[in-house]
Motif scaffolding. Structure first.
Motif, PDB file in Angstrom:
ATOM      1  N   CYS A  92      39.767  23.745   5.620  1.00  0.00           N
ATOM      2  CA  CYS A  92      40.921  24.279   6.344  1.00  0.00           C
ATOM      3  C   CYS A  92      40.409  24.982   7.602  1.00  0.00           C
ATOM      4  O   CYS A  92      39.409  25.713   7.541  1.00  0.00           O
ATOM      5  N   CYS A  93      41.098  24.795   8.725  1.00  0.00           N
ATOM      6  CA  CYS A  93      40.589  25.422   9.952  1.00  0.00           C
ATOM      7  C   CYS A  93      40.739  26.946   9.911  1.00  0.00           C
ATOM      8  O   CYS A  93      40.060  27.662  10.633  1.00  0.00           O
ATOM      9  N   ASP A  94      41.631  27.430   9.007  1.00  0.00           N
ATOM     10  CA  ASP A  94      41.754  28.894   8.907  1.00  0.00           C
ATOM     11  C   ASP A  94      40.766  29.477   7.887  1.00  0.00           C
ATOM     12  O   ASP A  94      40.808  30.647   7.564  1.00  0.00           O
ATOM     13  N   ALA A  95      39.899  28.640   7.335  1.00  0.00           N
ATOM     14  CA  ALA A  95      38.828  29.034   6.402  1.00  0.00           C
ATOM     15  C   ALA A  95      39.360  29.520   5.056  1.00  0.00           C
ATOM     16  O   ALA A  95      38.598  29.998   4.204  1.00  0.00           O
ATOM     17  N   ASN A 104      29.971  30.197   5.830  1.00  0.00           N
ATOM     18  CA  ASN A 104      30.495  31.087   6.869  1.00  0.00           C
ATOM     19  C   ASN A 104      31.617  30.436   7.642  1.00  0.00           C
ATOM     20  O   ASN A 104      31.527  30.239   8.845  1.00  0.00           O
ATOM     21  N   CYS A 105      32.658  30.046   6.916  1.00  0.00           N
ATOM     22  CA  CYS A 105      33.767  29.384   7.607  1.00  0.00           C
ATOM     23  C   CYS A 105      34.512  30.418   8.440  1.00  0.00           C
ATOM     24  O   CYS A 105      34.753  31.533   7.981  1.00  0.00           O
ATOM     25  N   VAL A 106      34.829  29.996   9.664  1.00  0.00           N
ATOM     26  CA  VAL A 106      35.606  30.896  10.528  1.00  0.00           C
ATOM     27  C   VAL A 106      36.917  30.222  10.912  1.00  0.00           C
ATOM     28  O   VAL A 106      37.021  28.988  10.876  1.00  0.00           O
ATOM     29  N   ASP A 107      37.873  30.986  11.293  1.00  0.00           N
ATOM     30  CA  ASP A 107      39.202  30.466  11.655  1.00  0.00           C
ATOM     31  C   ASP A 107      39.147  29.827  13.061  1.00  0.00           C
ATOM     32  O   ASP A 107      38.947  30.525  14.048  1.00  0.00           O
TER      33      ASP A 107
END
Ligand code: MAN
Length: 529
Positions: free
Chosen positions: A105-108, A117-120
């Motif tokens: 998901c792009c919003d992490a 370390n997923c970021v939005d």
């Protein structure tokens, strides 16, 4: 099922309602389904497979068969996690991907408890996507406007074709009337011609019969004259001695006419009367005699003298040309085998071929010929007009789309080249494959019909009855049509042997942008822009 003690903290965390778009709902639940997740009530599995206390929702334990109790964890293999993706488009991912270390998901939000370390990135991606969508909308609008021009042009051509057809029908009627008139004139001219020719032929036959008779008489006179010439003593009987007195009959050219040589011409008899001579003696003697006669005629020009130069006769080798006397020349001739010594002069032959009718008959033949030519011309015109009309009728019968938007493509051809072939599509006519190797064209099919789905049948064309595949069926081609500002082929493949798939874009299928649902499954929603 209750959370076990060790996991109770996690239960609290994962079961907590999250705030998104100002509606509180459990993690991973889409806004549209928020109402099913009421923390003040027990939760009913969405498939009706059971009811559980609300605290079991997102407790990392799968209670519902459809996985609807675990939208925010990966506990259910068949569940779905919903990312809100604020700033971009919401997304449903299989719940197995939650906290798997991959940013889906792009919003992490799918990786809330993982070490990744997923970021939005939704805002940036959303902006780019919106820009792209706006560009597409713009292109689609452009395509749609172009489609309007295609419609206008198509309708105009349809009208023109109708007008042309009316004109042609009228012209054809006139041409038919003219042809009938010319046919009448022809009949009228042919009747006297027929009569005259019949009469002429009778006269001609009579003339020929008379000529033959005359010829026979002439030949008879000639034979009688020869007889009296050879009959030295004029007693009406030719004898061996009389023939022996003529060098002409020295068949072996030894300078002497022997009795045998003479008797040869008398049919082995000692003598021959006029009657027998006329019937059998003369026909045998004539060539030799005539040759002899001719030899003695002094040539008047050089040409005939040359023509008379005899071919070498076997046995005459010993003779030196220089020693030859005039007579030698004559004696050295072979006896002609046929009686064609007097060749029919060429001119005479030609005259026979070119022989014209008498003036009166010729006039009638000329008039009938002219009438026939006029009729043929009028008939040809009717046939030309009929053909033109038929081809126009065929065009008018074709389905150029609900608004005539495809009509402008008829008459054009579009090409696409891959590694091996150049493909050519001439809409409403044919599909062709041309090997780059330079070999001849292969017909892939002729225009068949529209084959798109019911809701938009004008998204696919079918071309059938192409050249038969070796050991297989006749070739055929499907054409899938997408919205695009250019009418062009974007690809050609052969998914099955001898079954071809053409992909094409054209403004003809571009819908008004506002109408576009964005549902990629409908053919006209699909765009290649
Ligand atoms: C030709 C082409 C090919 C096709 C074969 C089948 O080579 O038309 O596209 O597959 O024939 O024999």
């Amino acid at each position: 099922m209750k959370c076990i003690l060790a996991l109770s903290m996690l239960c609290l965390v994962s079961g907590a309602v999250v705030k998104a778009a100002e509606v509180l709902r459990p993690r991973g639940v889409a806004l549209s389904k928020a109402s099913f997740y009421d923390p003040t009530r027990d939760f009913n599995c969405l498939d009706g497979s059971g009811t559980i206390p609300f605290t079991y929702v997102n407790d990392d334990y799968c209670d519902c068969q459809d996985g609807s109790d675990e939208p925010g964890t990966s506990a259910c293999p068949n569940g779905f996690f919903h990312c809100t993706n604020v700033g971009h488009s919401p997304l449903n991912i299989p719940s197995s991907r939650v906290n798997d270390g991959v940013c889906d998901c792009c919003d992490a939000s799918d990786e809330y408890a993982s070490v990744s370390n997923c970021v939005d990135t939704c805002r940036e991606l959303g902006r780019a996507a919106r820009e792209e969508a706006a560009k597409q909308q713009e292109e689609r609008l452009k395509g749609f406007q172009m489609r309007q021009s295609m419609i206008e042009e198509g309708r105009k051509r349809k009208k023109e074709a109708e007008v042309k057809m009316d004109e042609l029908k009228k012209e054809k009627e006139e041409a038919e009337a003219m042809r009938n008139e010319k046919e009448e004139i022809k009949k009228i001219a042919e009747e006297p011609e027929k009569e005259a020719l019949e009469k002429y032929n009778t006269i001609e036959q009579e003339r020929k019969a008379k000529a033959e008779e005359e010829q026979k008489a002439k030949e008879d006179a000639e034979a009688r004259e020869a007889f009296s010439h050879l009959d030295n003593d004029g007693d009406g009987i030719l004898t061996v001695a009389e023939l022996q007195s003529r060098q002409t009959f020295d068949t072996n050219r030894d300078g002497e006419v022997t009795a045998e040589e003479a008797k040869f011409y008398l049919r082995q008899e000692e003598s021959m009367d006029l009657e027998t001579f006329l019937v059998s003696g003369w026909p045998m003697m004539r060539p030799t005699y005539k040759m002899d006669q001719r030899m003695f005629v002094p040539p008047t020009t050089e040409a005939p003298a040359e023509a008379l130069t005899p071919p070498p006769v076997p046995g005459s080798e010993g003779k030196d040309e220089g020693d030859m006397e005039d007579d030698d020349v004559i004696e050295d001739y072979d006896i002609p085998e046929d009686d064609d010594v007097e060749d029919i002069p060429k001119e005479e032959e030609e005259e026979e071929v070119e022989q014209k009718y008498d003036e009166e008959t010729q006039k009638l033949v000329d008039a009938a010929n002219k009438a026939r030519e006029d009729f043929d011309e009028a008939d040809r015109r009717v046939r030309d007009l009929t053909r033109e009309l038929r081809s126009l009728e065929e065009t008018q019968e074709k389905d150029y789309g609900p608004e005539e938007e495809f009509r402008v493509m008829d008459g054009n051809c579009y090409e696409y080249t891959d590694r091996e072939y150049t493909y050519r599509l001439c809409p409403f006519d044919k599909a062709i494959q041309k090997p780059k190797s330079g070999h001849g064209e292969i017909r892939l099919g002729q225009w068949g019909e529209w084959t798109g789905p019911e809701d938009y049948k004008y998204s696919r064309m079918k071309y059938t009855n192409g050249q038969t595949c070796w050991n297989g069926p006749a070739r055929s081609a499907d054409v899938h049509i997408y919205c695009g500002v250019d009418t062009k082929l974007t690809g050609v493949t052969e998914p099955n042997r001898c079954e071809y798939l053409f992909e094409m874009t054209t403004p003809a299928v571009c819908t008004k942008p506002d109408d576009v649902s964005g549902d990629e499954s409908t053919p006209h929603g699909h765009t290649e822009l």
